[in-house]
Structures are given as C-alpha cells and as structure tokens.
Design an enzyme around this catalytic site. Structure first.
Site, PDB file in Angstrom:
ATOM      1  N   PRO A 146       0.815  -0.749  -0.383  1.00 40.35           N
ATOM      2  CA  PRO A 146      -0.174   0.034  -0.333  1.00 40.35           C
ATOM      3  C   PRO A 146       0.759   0.754  -0.346  1.00 40.35           C
ATOM      4  CG  PRO A 146       0.086  -1.277   2.367  1.00 40.35           C
ATOM      5  CD  PRO A 146       0.866  -2.317   1.300  1.00 40.35           C
ATOM      6  N   CYS A 183       0.886  29.221 -15.207  1.00 42.70           N
ATOM      7  CA  CYS A 183      -0.457  29.382 -16.755  1.00 42.70           C
ATOM      8  C   CYS A 183      -0.811  28.474 -17.236  1.00 42.70           C
ATOM      9  CB  CYS A 183       0.450  30.321 -17.209  1.00 42.70           C
ATOM     10  SG  CYS A 183       1.483  31.521 -16.499  1.00 42.70           S
TER      11      CYS A 183
HETATM   12  C1  LIG Z   1       4.155  -1.862  -7.803  1.00 40.74           C
HETATM   13  C2  LIG Z   1       3.366  -1.130  -7.304  1.00 40.74           C
HETATM   14  N1  LIG Z   1       3.135  -1.411  -6.018  1.00 40.74           N
HETATM   15  C3  LIG Z   1       2.168  -0.878  -5.107  1.00 40.74           C
HETATM   16  C4  LIG Z   1       2.048   0.763  -5.707  1.00 40.74           C
HETATM   17  C5  LIG Z   1       1.441   1.646  -4.908  1.00 40.74           C
HETATM   18  O1  LIG Z   1       0.173   1.830  -5.311  1.00 40.74           O
HETATM   19  P1  LIG Z   1      -1.138   2.630  -4.025  1.00 40.74           P
HETATM   20  O2  LIG Z   1      -0.475   4.034  -4.097  1.00 40.74           O
HETATM   21  O3  LIG Z   1      -2.378   2.897  -5.117  1.00 40.74           O
HETATM   22  O4  LIG Z   1      -1.101   2.014  -3.490  1.00 40.74           O
HETATM   23  C6  LIG Z   1       2.340   0.964  -7.530  1.00 40.74           C
HETATM   24  C7  LIG Z   1       1.390   1.896  -7.552  1.00 40.74           C
HETATM   25  O5  LIG Z   1       1.781   2.713  -9.276  1.00 40.74           O
HETATM   26  C8  LIG Z   1       2.739   0.210  -7.979  1.00 40.74           C
HETATM   27  O6  LIG Z   1       3.105   0.607  -9.072  1.00 40.74           O
END
Ligand SMILES: Cc1ncc(COP(=O)(O)O)c(C=O)c1O
Length: 429
Positions: A283, A353
């Site tokens: 996350p 801008c």
């Molecule tokens: C490989 C991977 N893991 C985790 C995330 C985390 O996503 P989020 O911030 O939505 O939890 C991302 C986001 O682009 C990702 O590319």
C-alpha cells in the site's frame, strides 16, 4: 484570527502553522501515518502467517518517512535509483526493499545489487537478460520476482490502471513467455526466483480486480509447477487500496479489502494442491494520503457574473498535479472560518499559466478575504512526490506534526534552489 474558528489538524491550529511556516505548506500528521502502519500490523501481518508489507514509496518519500516506516516494521517498495538512495541515506535496511520499474537502468540495477536490495521485481525478459548479465559481471546474487500483467481491468482512471494485458508493466500471462523465463531462472547461478508480483491499479475502492488477479496468478503458479516443477514461495499482490475523496465517503478498511484476498489465496491454494506462498502487500496512498493536508493563502477572487467564481491560491498544479493530470477530486475548507456558513460556490485555481490548473471545482465556502487560509485535505500521497517547478514556482515546505512537535522535514525551496546546477556557457556570457 480567533482560535476557535480555526481548523485543527494533527493537534495543531493550522492557521498558526501557516503564519509560522508560510504557505503553500504541506502538513503531514505522524500519528495518522503510524495509525495506518499499525492497522497493517494488526489486520495483516499479525493476523496472517508468512506475510510481509512494504510501503509504496512513490506515494511520498523523504528521509523522515523512511524512519517512521522502519520503526513501524514496514518495508519499502522503490522504483528508482533515487528512491533506493533516499532509503540508504535514511539508514533503512536494504533487505526490506523491493525494487520495481518497467525500465530500470543498468546503473540502477547495479546500485540495487551493490546495496543488497531484498527483491528485484523483473518486469520483462529483456530486463532479465540485462540483470543476469550485470549479476554475473559483479558476481552478486539476487532474489527476484517476476511481474505479471494478469489481464485484469481495474475500475479506476486509465492512467493508474496497470494490470490489463496491454499495460506497460509486467509480462502478460498469455502464451508461454512466463513458463520459458521461469525455466531459465531455475538454472540461473546468480538470480534466485522466489515468485510472482502483480499490481492491478491504484485508488481502488473495492477488491474485485485483486480477487480476479489472484485466480489468474494461482492458475499460473499451478501451471509452472506442473510444467516445470517450479515451486512458488512468494506472491506479491501489490497495493492500490483506495481512500475517500469527498466528504461523506467512508474510509476503506484494510481488513475489508484484504481478508477476502487472503481467503481466496488460502482456498485457491488448497483447491490446486499448492503450498500457500508468502503473501506481500504494497500500500502507498492508503498509508499516507489522509495523513496530509496542504495549506494555501487565498489571493484574488474573480467573479464572472452568472458564470463562475474563481478563488486563486498561492500554489496549484505545481504542488498537486493530480486534478490536472487525471481529474482527481479534492475537498477543502477555509481554515480560519470553520464556524461560518457557506455562502458561495467557487472553483479553486492555482497560479500556473494553464487553464487546467483547477484544484477544486464547485467548492462551497463562506465569504472570504485575501489572506484567508484554504486547507485542502487528503494531499499526503502523490502530491509532494509529483510536484514540479513549473513557472519557476519554488516547491512548498513540508512539516511533520504530532502532539507538541512541528518539524520542518523538507525546506521550502528558494529562488536560489531553482538555479541549482544551471550554468551559462562562455559564448552566452
Ligand atoms: C508496483 C506497485 N506497487 C504498489 C503501488 C502503490 O499503489 P497505491 O499508492 O495506490 O497503493 C504502485 C502504484 O503505482 C505500484 O506500481
């Protein structure tokens, strides 16, 4: 300004913070970040055996953030040499890093090997070739995962959906490409394949795409076992857990999201006669988004009678590009008029801008004066990390607050900072 009218955030009167540190200003609540990390501990790491959690540092990364995460027992997902460098400078344990990216440079791969990054997530067969070559050359071993595009279309903006077959990330499950590369990795001297990774998209309000992707991955895991004898030890199910955008939306509870995913993994493994792999989550937004607000000073008001009223603030798409980039929604309040009734509907615009530099449309606010403070909520993720210096606007400062503490963790940029690294060649002097 009278204190009783003011917004309190992280234990602090934000109007006082704005006058002490200036605006625009990012404010991050340390307690709010720690609360989310603790929810990861109680609802995932302690609840399920053989699990690991890393925070997706693209959402927001500074040295201080690394320290908070490390003390909460959460690892880091990194996607660049710069993110690895930041973690190393903060003294973060390198074996707790997972290195992602669809186009890691040879230098970045070398840096990852040299630092002993815990997992490198290989995005394609080409990248596998390059990584294996470098690992041989520097005689360094690495544990790797393969990123798979499970062919699942997540319900989110197309710019933040990543799990469909046409995604620029990962290897499609179609065809026999993955079996071929798994068989190569099984005989590699330097690269040790541990398993698979998917990330279906970001800002997801439900787990439908995760559940579908788990089915696809478990089929893949059982196919590679049957065809090649490869036993998967790890399954990384990515991040993407959403956050509420507007007032009235409920926060996404981690257990509502992850419990059905874990049940699906456990029962799916039983059905296929597989050993349950270590499960990893990543996350980003969910940990940090609601922990942050941005404070702006209100500048000029422009009323186009019968059409629209604009309220301009002293930041904009430079400190928060998400509304302009993909229509992300934000909510805000006039922080020094919390007990006054809304009397007008305005569009909050930045000072850049670009006509698309609109932070919030149709925001209802009380009657305001220049110098009032607008607080925009939910700006902890993908604001600071996506900020730019467009129009040569210096980036805001960033403070970390908790009970009794308000520390600058990133200095506000100066005009001098904007010129750092620039030179005028001799013939132009
Ligand atoms: C490989 C991977 N893991 C985790 C995330 C985390 O996503 P989020 O911030 O939505 O939890 C991302 C986001 O682009 C990702 O590319």
């Amino acid at each position: 300004m009278k204190r009783k009218n003011n917004l309190i955030f992280g234990g602090w009167d934000v109007v006082d913070l704005a006058s002490r540190f200036g605006t625009p200003l990012y404010v991050l609540s340390e307690d709010a970040i720690r609360d989310r990390c603790r929810e990861v501990q109680s609802c995932f790491l302690k609840k399920y055996e053989n699990t690991h959690a890393v925070y997706a540092s693209k959402a927001f990364l500074t040295l201080a953030m690394c320290r908070i995460l490390e003390t909460e027992g959460i690892g880091l997902d990194v996607v660049s040499g710069g993110e690895i460098y930041t973690a190393a400078k903060a003294g973060f344990s390198m074996e707790k890093l997972i290195f992602h990216g669809n186009n890691k440079s040879p230098d970045e791969l070398r840096l990852a090997l040299e630092k002993g990054v815990g997992r490198i997530v290989v995005d394609s067969e080409n990248e596998y070739d390059i990584l294996e070559g470098i690992a041989e050359e520097v005689e360094s071993e690495a544990d790797i995962l393969f990123r798979v595009a499970p062919g699942v279309d997540a319900h989110t903006h197309k710019y933040i959906a990543t799990g469909h077959t046409a995604s620029k990330f990962g290897m499609p499950v179609l065809g026999d490409g993955i079996t071929r590369i798994v068989e190569r990795a099984m005989t590699s001297r330097f690269l040790h394949l541990k398993g698979f990774h998917f990330h279906v998209g970001s800002q997801l309000k439900d787990n439908m795409s995760h559940l579908m992707a788990v089915n696809v991955l478990l089929d893949l895991i059982s196919n590679v076992r049957d065809r090649s004898g490869f036993l998967t030890e790890e399954l990384n199910v990515g991040g993407g857990f959403g956050v509420p955008e507007l007032p009235g939306e409920d926060p996404v509870k981690l257990s509502d999201f992850i419990d059905p995913v874990m049940e699906r993994i456990i029962s799916g493994c039983e059905d296929r006669g597989l050993r349950i792999p270590q499960t990893i989550i990543e996350p980003g937004r969910w940990i940090v988004s609601e922990a942050g607000i941005t404070l702006y000073s209100i500048g000029l008001l422009k009323e186009i009678p019968g059409v629209i009223t604009y309220v301009s603030v002293d930041g904009g798409m430079t400190d928060n590009p998400r509304p302009a980039l993909y229509g992300a929604l934000y909510h805000g309040v006039v922080a020094n008029r919390m007990d006054e009734k809304a009397s007008m509907k305005v569009s909050v615009v930045g000072k850049c801008c670009e006509s698309g530099d609109v932070l919030i449309r149709d925001l209802e606010i009380p009657s305001i004066k220049p110098g009032d403070i607008l607080a925009v909520f939910n700006t902890g993720a993908y604001n600071f990390s996506m900020a730019s210096n467009y129009n040569r606007n210096p980036r805001p400062g960033l403070i970390l607050v908790s009970e009794g503490k308000a520390d600058i963790i990133v200095e506000r940029q100066t005009y001098e900072d904007l010129l750092r690294g620039e030179t005028i060649p001799e013939h132009l002097k």
